[in-house]
Scaffold this motif. Structure first.
Motif, PDB file in Angstrom:
ATOM      1  N   LEU A 229      80.115 -22.865 -14.747  1.00 59.36           N
ATOM      2  CA  LEU A 229      78.673 -22.988 -14.941  1.00 59.36           C
ATOM      3  C   LEU A 229      77.972 -21.647 -14.756  1.00 59.36           C
ATOM      4  O   LEU A 229      76.998 -21.352 -15.457  1.00 59.36           O
ATOM      5  CB  LEU A 229      78.093 -24.029 -13.988  1.00 59.36           C
ATOM      6  CG  LEU A 229      78.488 -25.484 -14.249  1.00 59.36           C
ATOM      7  CD1 LEU A 229      77.751 -26.406 -13.289  1.00 59.36           C
ATOM      8  CD2 LEU A 229      78.244 -25.903 -15.691  1.00 59.36           C
ATOM      9  N   SER A 230      78.447 -20.842 -13.844  1.00 61.83           N
ATOM     10  CA  SER A 230      77.864 -19.509 -13.662  1.00 61.83           C
ATOM     11  C   SER A 230      78.050 -18.659 -14.906  1.00 61.83           C
ATOM     12  O   SER A 230      77.135 -17.943 -15.338  1.00 61.83           O
ATOM     13  CB  SER A 230      78.489 -18.813 -12.447  1.00 61.83           C
ATOM     14  OG  SER A 230      78.148 -19.487 -11.252  1.00 61.83           O
ATOM     15  N   GLU A 231      79.237 -18.740 -15.513  1.00 67.42           N
ATOM     16  CA  GLU A 231      79.484 -18.003 -16.754  1.00 67.42           C
ATOM     17  C   GLU A 231      78.638 -18.544 -17.897  1.00 67.42           C
ATOM     18  O   GLU A 231      78.168 -17.791 -18.757  1.00 67.42           O
ATOM     19  CB  GLU A 231      80.974 -18.095 -17.118  1.00 67.42           C
ATOM     20  CG  GLU A 231      81.898 -17.341 -16.161  1.00 67.42           C
ATOM     21  CD  GLU A 231      83.365 -17.592 -16.467  1.00 67.42           C
ATOM     22  OE1 GLU A 231      83.645 -18.499 -17.305  1.00 67.42           O
ATOM     23  OE2 GLU A 231      84.213 -16.905 -15.878  1.00 67.42           O
ATOM     24  N   LEU A 232      78.422 -19.848 -17.905  1.00 69.49           N
ATOM     25  CA  LEU A 232      77.686 -20.486 -18.992  1.00 69.49           C
ATOM     26  C   LEU A 232      76.204 -20.142 -18.944  1.00 69.49           C
ATOM     27  O   LEU A 232      75.595 -19.814 -19.970  1.00 69.49           O
ATOM     28  CB  LEU A 232      77.876 -22.003 -18.922  1.00 69.49           C
ATOM     29  CG  LEU A 232      77.286 -22.846 -20.056  1.00 69.49           C
ATOM     30  CD1 LEU A 232      77.992 -22.541 -21.381  1.00 69.49           C
ATOM     31  CD2 LEU A 232      77.405 -24.339 -19.732  1.00 69.49           C
ATOM     32  N   TYR A 233      75.611 -20.212 -17.769  1.00 64.53           N
ATOM     33  CA  TYR A 233      74.157 -20.074 -17.641  1.00 64.53           C
ATOM     34  C   TYR A 233      73.706 -18.743 -17.045  1.00 64.53           C
ATOM     35  O   TYR A 233      72.504 -18.451 -17.051  1.00 64.53           O
ATOM     36  CB  TYR A 233      73.605 -21.215 -16.787  1.00 64.53           C
ATOM     37  CG  TYR A 233      73.702 -22.572 -17.448  1.00 64.53           C
ATOM     38  CD1 TYR A 233      72.822 -22.940 -18.467  1.00 64.53           C
ATOM     39  CD2 TYR A 233      74.670 -23.488 -17.057  1.00 64.53           C
ATOM     40  CE1 TYR A 233      72.901 -24.182 -19.072  1.00 64.53           C
ATOM     41  CE2 TYR A 233      74.760 -24.739 -17.656  1.00 64.53           C
ATOM     42  CZ  TYR A 233      73.878 -25.073 -18.664  1.00 64.53           C
ATOM     43  OH  TYR A 233      73.963 -26.301 -19.260  1.00 64.53           O
ATOM     44  N   GLY A 234      74.638 -17.968 -16.480  1.00 65.61           N
ATOM     45  CA  GLY A 234      74.233 -16.720 -15.851  1.00 65.61           C
ATOM     46  C   GLY A 234      73.452 -16.938 -14.575  1.00 65.61           C
ATOM     47  O   GLY A 234      72.563 -16.156 -14.232  1.00 65.61           O
ATOM     48  N   LEU A 235      73.767 -18.007 -13.854  1.00 65.03           N
ATOM     49  CA  LEU A 235      73.121 -18.344 -12.589  1.00 65.03           C
ATOM     50  C   LEU A 235      74.184 -18.622 -11.534  1.00 65.03           C
ATOM     51  O   LEU A 235      75.328 -18.970 -11.859  1.00 65.03           O
ATOM     52  CB  LEU A 235      72.256 -19.605 -12.740  1.00 65.03           C
ATOM     53  CG  LEU A 235      70.979 -19.520 -13.571  1.00 65.03           C
ATOM     54  CD1 LEU A 235      70.403 -20.922 -13.761  1.00 65.03           C
ATOM     55  CD2 LEU A 235      69.957 -18.607 -12.912  1.00 65.03           C
ATOM     56  N   ASP A 236      73.783 -18.515 -10.275  1.00 66.13           N
ATOM     57  CA  ASP A 236      74.663 -18.936  -9.185  1.00 66.13           C
ATOM     58  C   ASP A 236      74.522 -20.440  -8.986  1.00 66.13           C
ATOM     59  O   ASP A 236      73.415 -20.984  -9.027  1.00 66.13           O
ATOM     60  CB  ASP A 236      74.289 -18.214  -7.892  1.00 66.13           C
ATOM     61  CG  ASP A 236      74.582 -16.720  -7.956  1.00 66.13           C
ATOM     62  OD1 ASP A 236      75.551 -16.342  -8.648  1.00 66.13           O
ATOM     63  OD2 ASP A 236      73.837 -15.948  -7.332  1.00 66.13           O
TER      64      ASP A 236
END
Length: 253
Positions: A229-236
């Motif tokens: 999910l971090s790779e997908l959205y650029g969020l922690d």
């Protein structure tokens, strides 16, 4: 099962979908997730046959969908587009009746009327049956459009952001209804959804897209991870296992 093979789409100089391959298992709920501009809606509209790919093909149970007459396809696959709008002044019952058009061509039979009533009852819309759409709240209106799609009695339902602009209660009602369609009636639901917690809580299968490509696909446990999910959205992300499933915190992880 619906599968897409090497789907490619270009608008001018922009590549919207780049050799997309994905499968959507029969009898379950698949969520298409990913950031804005990932190509989720474009892919869904190609499955719906409302848009043609530049190259590649969509297959329904192994058969290219382009080989099926469009009216026959409408008896197998129903589509609810984002923010549907009718300019006609219709009641809820009249709107839901449109779902029977591929079968009745406008001349409703007793069977059509039975299925219309069942779709209205399924979503607990009986008190609003004779209400006009322009008298309803946004959530009630979205439920009415979903009832129209359910009344079509197709094996597959394609829904583009059905939770858009809904309050929490109506969003939960719609997701619970979709879950019941899969569990109790064996229907197959494919939807574009932005709320990652709804996807994690209600899906059987998730297809994650980014920049016109499938980043990953699989079960909830395979896709809903901190790394992916971090790779997908650029969020922690902070993902915890709750008593009813996974919970994703991206507000203040």
């Amino acid at each position: 099962m619906i599968t897409v093979h090497n789907i490619h789409k270009v608008y001018g100089a922009k590549t919207v979908l780049n050799n997309v391959n994905a499968c959507f298992p029969r009898g379950g709920l698949t969520s298409l997730i990913g950031p804005n501009g990932a190509g989720k809606t474009t892919l869904l509209m190609m499955i719906a046959r409302l848009m043609a790919p530049g190259r590649g093909e969509v297959r329904l149970e192994g058969r290219p969908v382009t080989g099926l007459p469009i009216n026959e396809y409408a008896k197998r696959v129903a589509t609810l587009r984002q923010s549907p709008d009718f300019n006609l002044r219709l009641t809820v019952e009249e709107l839901v009746a449109f779902g029977r058009f591929p079968f009745s061509r406008g001349a409703l039979t007793a069977e059509d009327r039975r299925l219309i009533g069942e779709a209205i009852e399924f979503l607990s819309l009986q008190p609003l049956r004779h209400a006009y759409l322009d008298e309803l709240s946004g959530g009630q209106r979205q439920m009415a459009f979903l009832a129209m799609t359910i009344a079509q009695q197709t094996d597959y339902l394609l829904l583009d952001e059905p939770l858009n602009n809904l309050d929490i209660k109506h969003a939960v009602q719609i997701m619970r209804a979709l879950r019941r369609l899969c569990d109790e009636f064996g229907r197959t639901v494919i939807l574009v959804v932005h709320d990652i917690n709804f996807a994690a809580s209600y899906s059987d299968h998730i297809v994650a897209m980014k920049a016109g490509a499938v980043q990953c696909a699989g079960s909830v446990e395979q896709v809903i991870t901190q790394t992916r999910l971090s790779e997908l959205y650029g969020l922690d992300f902070d993902i915890s296992q709750g008593p009813r499933g996974l919970l994703c915190n991206y507000f203040n992880p």
